[in-house]
Motif scaffolding. Structure first.
Motif, mmCIF file in Angstrom:
data_model
loop_
_atom_site.group_PDB
_atom_site.id
_atom_site.type_symbol
_atom_site.label_atom_id
_atom_site.label_comp_id
_atom_site.label_asym_id
_atom_site.label_seq_id
_atom_site.Cartn_x
_atom_site.Cartn_y
_atom_site.Cartn_z
ATOM 1 N N TYR A 97 55.256 20.479 45.555
ATOM 2 C CA TYR A 97 54.376 19.399 45.138
ATOM 3 C C TYR A 97 54.233 19.258 43.687
ATOM 4 O O TYR A 97 54.231 18.155 42.904
ATOM 5 C CB TYR A 97 53.116 19.960 45.831
ATOM 6 C CG TYR A 97 53.341 19.259 47.331
ATOM 7 C CD1 TYR A 97 53.412 17.937 47.745
ATOM 8 C CD2 TYR A 97 52.593 20.311 48.242
ATOM 9 C CE1 TYR A 97 53.455 17.782 49.033
ATOM 10 C CE2 TYR A 97 52.848 19.962 49.556
ATOM 11 C CZ TYR A 97 53.092 18.640 49.850
ATOM 12 O OH TYR A 97 53.154 18.252 51.257
ATOM 13 N N ASN A 132 47.753 19.599 45.186
ATOM 14 C CA ASN A 132 48.699 19.390 45.822
ATOM 15 C C ASN A 132 48.704 17.924 46.543
ATOM 16 O O ASN A 132 49.936 17.248 46.529
ATOM 17 C CB ASN A 132 49.236 20.374 47.068
ATOM 18 C CG ASN A 132 49.536 21.768 46.327
ATOM 19 O OD1 ASN A 132 50.462 21.790 45.529
ATOM 20 N ND2 ASN A 132 48.778 22.546 46.911
ATOM 21 N N LYS A 182 51.188 14.993 45.486
ATOM 22 C CA LYS A 182 51.895 14.296 46.558
ATOM 23 C C LYS A 182 51.857 12.830 46.351
ATOM 24 O O LYS A 182 52.884 11.960 46.458
ATOM 25 C CB LYS A 182 51.446 14.746 47.856
ATOM 26 C CG LYS A 182 52.317 14.039 49.026
ATOM 27 C CD LYS A 182 53.773 14.148 49.098
ATOM 28 C CE LYS A 182 53.902 13.472 50.515
ATOM 29 N NZ LYS A 182 55.366 12.719 50.236
#
Length: 137
Positions: free
Chosen positions: A82, A29, A33
């Protein structure tokens, strides 16, 4: 650590982003991001494997990113918000990703039509246990 079994684990095709998934998918994630940053997008475009190596991810997670295996990303701890950043990086819409995640292969247009028509039928999709009992019944 053995994950605790929850009622929602019995729902076919459901990957709840709970604490276990959060811990499992942290590196994945954080990579997704990072695609918010132009320099990071450029680095990933130039050297995908080198870029992924900078994040604490499993080999399965790295492969899922490289193959754009959307369901595997969720199973391996990805958070849909994400992982969708990766789809945006590829210029894909949510409908493209939804069509790719379908239990049976479908086109983006067929997926849109299904969703506009009310979504998938729930028959056979409520419980893995019920599906097992029906198969052996």
């Amino acid at each position: 650590m053995t994950p605790q079994t929850r009622d929602y684990h019995d729902i076919p095709g459901t990957y709840v982003f709970d604490g276990t998934h959060q811990r499992m998918g942290y590196g994945l994630n954080m990579f997704c991001k990072s695609l918010d940053i132009a320099d990071q997008r450029d680095a990933f475009r130039a050297d995908p494997q080198g870029c992924l190596a900078r994040y604490p991810m499993t080999q399965a997670q790295r492969e899922a990113v490289l193959q754009r295996d959307w369901l595997a990303l969720l199973r391996l701890g990805g958070n849909i918000y994400y992982t969708f950043k990766l789809a945006i990086f590829d210029g894909l819409s949510m409908q493209h990703v939804g069509a790719a995640m379908s239990a049976t292969p479908t086109t983006v247009e067929d997926f849109r039509r299904m969703m506009v028509g009310g979504g998938r039928a729930v028959a056979g999709l409520r419980s893995r246990q019920q599906n097992r009992e029906a198969a052996h019944g």
